[in-house]
Design a protein around this motif. Sequence first.
Motif, PDB file in Angstrom:
ATOM      1  N   SER A 183       0.835  -1.208   0.000  1.00 54.23           N
ATOM      2  CA  SER A 183       0.000   0.000   0.000  1.00 54.23           C
ATOM      3  C   SER A 183       0.868   1.254   0.000  1.00 54.23           C
ATOM      4  O   SER A 183       0.550   2.239  -0.680  1.00 54.23           O
ATOM      5  N   PHE A 184       1.973   1.226   0.750  1.00 50.76           N
ATOM      6  CA  PHE A 184       2.845   2.397   0.802  1.00 50.76           C
ATOM      7  C   PHE A 184       3.543   2.639  -0.529  1.00 50.76           C
ATOM      8  O   PHE A 184       3.733   3.796  -0.944  1.00 50.76           O
ATOM      9  N   GLU A 185       3.923   1.569  -1.199  1.00 48.67           N
ATOM     10  CA  GLU A 185       4.527   1.718  -2.522  1.00 48.67           C
ATOM     11  C   GLU A 185       3.550   2.374  -3.496  1.00 48.67           C
ATOM     12  O   GLU A 185       3.921   3.253  -4.275  1.00 48.67           O
ATOM     13  N   VAL A 186       2.295   1.940  -3.448  1.00 44.65           N
ATOM     14  CA  VAL A 186       1.272   2.544  -4.304  1.00 44.65           C
ATOM     15  C   VAL A 186       1.061   4.007  -3.928  1.00 44.65           C
ATOM     16  O   VAL A 186       0.910   4.867  -4.789  1.00 44.65           O
ATOM     17  N   ASP A 197      12.181   5.588  -7.540  1.00 42.42           N
ATOM     18  CA  ASP A 197      11.539   4.265  -7.559  1.00 42.42           C
ATOM     19  C   ASP A 197      10.081   4.367  -7.986  1.00 42.42           C
ATOM     20  O   ASP A 197       9.587   3.534  -8.750  1.00 42.42           O
ATOM     21  N   GLU A 198       9.387   5.408  -7.481  1.00 37.13           N
ATOM     22  CA  GLU A 198       7.972   5.532  -7.809  1.00 37.13           C
ATOM     23  C   GLU A 198       7.748   5.860  -9.285  1.00 37.13           C
ATOM     24  O   GLU A 198       6.757   5.416  -9.882  1.00 37.13           O
ATOM     25  N   PHE A 199       8.659   6.629  -9.883  1.00 37.48           N
ATOM     26  CA  PHE A 199       8.527   6.925 -11.309  1.00 37.48           C
ATOM     27  C   PHE A 199       8.771   5.660 -12.130  1.00 37.48           C
ATOM     28  O   PHE A 199       8.044   5.379 -13.093  1.00 37.48           O
ATOM     29  N   VAL A 200       9.792   4.906 -11.748  1.00 39.32           N
ATOM     30  CA  VAL A 200      10.104   3.662 -12.462  1.00 39.32           C
ATOM     31  C   VAL A 200       8.934   2.684 -12.344  1.00 39.32           C
ATOM     32  O   VAL A 200       8.547   2.028 -13.320  1.00 39.32           O
ATOM     33  N   THR A 201       8.349   2.595 -11.150  1.00 41.44           N
ATOM     34  CA  THR A 201       7.199   1.704 -10.943  1.00 41.44           C
ATOM     35  C   THR A 201       6.028   2.102 -11.829  1.00 41.44           C
ATOM     36  O   THR A 201       5.392   1.259 -12.468  1.00 41.44           O
ATOM     37  N   LYS A 250       3.212   6.155  -2.692  1.00 43.56           N
ATOM     38  CA  LYS A 250       4.312   6.995  -3.191  1.00 43.56           C
ATOM     39  C   LYS A 250       4.166   7.275  -4.687  1.00 43.56           C
ATOM     40  O   LYS A 250       4.428   8.393  -5.144  1.00 43.56           O
ATOM     41  N   VAL A 251       3.781   6.246  -5.431  1.00 46.02           N
ATOM     42  CA  VAL A 251       3.560   6.429  -6.870  1.00 46.02           C
ATOM     43  C   VAL A 251       2.454   7.450  -7.114  1.00 46.02           C
ATOM     44  O   VAL A 251       2.587   8.384  -7.920  1.00 46.02           O
ATOM     45  N   PHE A 269       9.252  12.233   6.501  1.00 43.34           N
ATOM     46  CA  PHE A 269       9.543  11.810   5.127  1.00 43.34           C
ATOM     47  C   PHE A 269       8.509  12.381   4.157  1.00 43.34           C
ATOM     48  O   PHE A 269       8.831  12.746   3.031  1.00 43.34           O
ATOM     49  N   TYR A 270       7.272  12.465   4.594  1.00 39.30           N
ATOM     50  CA  TYR A 270       6.217  13.044   3.753  1.00 39.30           C
ATOM     51  C   TYR A 270       6.492  14.515   3.494  1.00 39.30           C
ATOM     52  O   TYR A 270       6.441  14.976   2.342  1.00 39.30           O
ATOM     53  N   PHE A 271       6.770  15.272   4.545  1.00 41.30           N
ATOM     54  CA  PHE A 271       6.972  16.709   4.370  1.00 41.30           C
ATOM     55  C   PHE A 271       8.255  17.026   3.606  1.00 41.30           C
ATOM     56  O   PHE A 271       8.316  18.026   2.882  1.00 41.30           O
ATOM     57  N   TYR A 272       9.266  16.189   3.762  1.00 37.67           N
ATOM     58  CA  TYR A 272      10.494  16.393   2.984  1.00 37.67           C
ATOM     59  C   TYR A 272      10.190  16.303   1.488  1.00 37.67           C
ATOM     60  O   TYR A 272      10.589  17.165   0.698  1.00 37.67           O
TER      61      TYR A 272
END
Length: 516
Positions: A300-303, A490-494, A305-306, A432-435
């Motif tokens: 779910s976290f990977e999705v 990573d999210e762009f590649v995914t 970020k994408v 990490f979100y705010f960064y």
Amino acid sequence: MSRTRNSVKNIYTGVSYQVFRVFLTFITRTVFIHTLATEYLGINGLFSNVLTVLSLADLGIGDAIIYSLYKPIVENDEKKVSAIMNFFRTSYRLIGICILLIGLCLAPFLDNVITTNKYIPDLTLIYILYLSNTVSTYFFAYKRSLFIAIQKTFILNNIDALTVILVNSFQLIFLVLTHNFIGYLIIQIIFSYADNIVSSIIANKKFPFLKKNKHLKLTKKEKNIIYKNVKAMMYHKVGGVVLNSTDNLVISKFINIVMVGIYSNYTMLINSVSAFSTQFFTSLTASVGNLLVVESKEKSFEVFKVMFLINFWLYSIICIFLFNLMNPFINIWIGSKYLLDERTMILIVLNFYLVGMRQTVNMFKTTKGLFYKDRYKPIIESLLNLGLSLFFVKTFGVFGVLLGTFISFMLTSFLVDPYLVYRYIFNRKLRFYFYRYFSYTFIAVLLAVSIWCIMELFPLKDIYIDFVLKFILCVFVPNIVYFILFRKLDEFVTFKNLVIMILKKKNVNKHDKEVV
């Protein structure tokens, strides 16, 4: 892949529908401005907000019930789905009656919220027409929620697209021939009823078990769970309505109805260009709900970020367009007398960006059912917004109203929403979100200002050529820069791999059909 295919279908049909809607709405608005008095433009925006306030009677039942449908749909439990929908039907009919009665009681007090030097004939009749259009939704549209929950919004999109084409075409012809606002509204109402009735008929055919199970009811325990979510959503509903629907009321009361009309042109443009990105995320909502039910936190976290990267990419480019092109466009479209000052325009864009960047966070929060965790937040935000807007409006006008919205958002939703998602869904640190958020935003602001500076350094006398060049820069510069900066994330590649996989599958299916 089933979840992905449904999402792609929903996005494709949704965006196509928005293309038709935006194009036809823009043409109709142009004719509206040139055939009717400016006061009618303000009334259109004002009454829409008044009826949004009346929709408080909904209490957030719709969102709470859609959330409650995700699990029984995954489990293919038709009886539970039917019981939930029966509860939904009864609730919405009661809500529709309440809105009708409250709306009729408010009709004698319309003059108290409208400031104008001109007499507006048939004002009460116009209001009642708006009211009837709103009420009709509650008697027919509840079945639309089931299409949303099963990830089949593309069916609704096809119906809505046809309705939009017909209603705008008839309104356009009627305005040109008669210049009559009441007839314009009646056409809207007729097609709104037709759209809801057709959607209901298709739902009956698509889900025959609903009719067969009309007698089924939820247990007391199941109702209590929904009531708890509804109670939490009530706070969100009240806060959301006050936050989003009082600006026009404040402007109408403390400035005038004409300024509501001028401001509504900006909101129409904002809503039009955002319709595509909003449709993208709306089409994914049920898929995210399904994801959170069946997948792990890591997946779910990977999705997430994408989707957050896509969220930024879409909304930042829209804002870069708006920042550089909104006032020039309005000047070309309807003339300089409809322009707001630059600082107000910038604040409109900034508020839109902040709300737009909530899309991913808000989607995960809602589909996870975290209604209760921040139930007081929208009330605090809305009271802050209303209080600050009333405080600033007399000194700063429309800018002051929008400034109140900005400050209240930054003190509440901006901080609370991502905290809930990271704390209760992903169990991760919020920094990490705010960064990532501020890194993205800094790049977007730099690009928006750079494009503006380039055009200021080389000014063109022809406003049309100037607009076209700005448009070209806004299309190419951000996308090229984003690709260079984000291509190794990573999210762009995914996301890229997912798109390639979908295209390959589509080509294989197409080839199979050709062979057959």
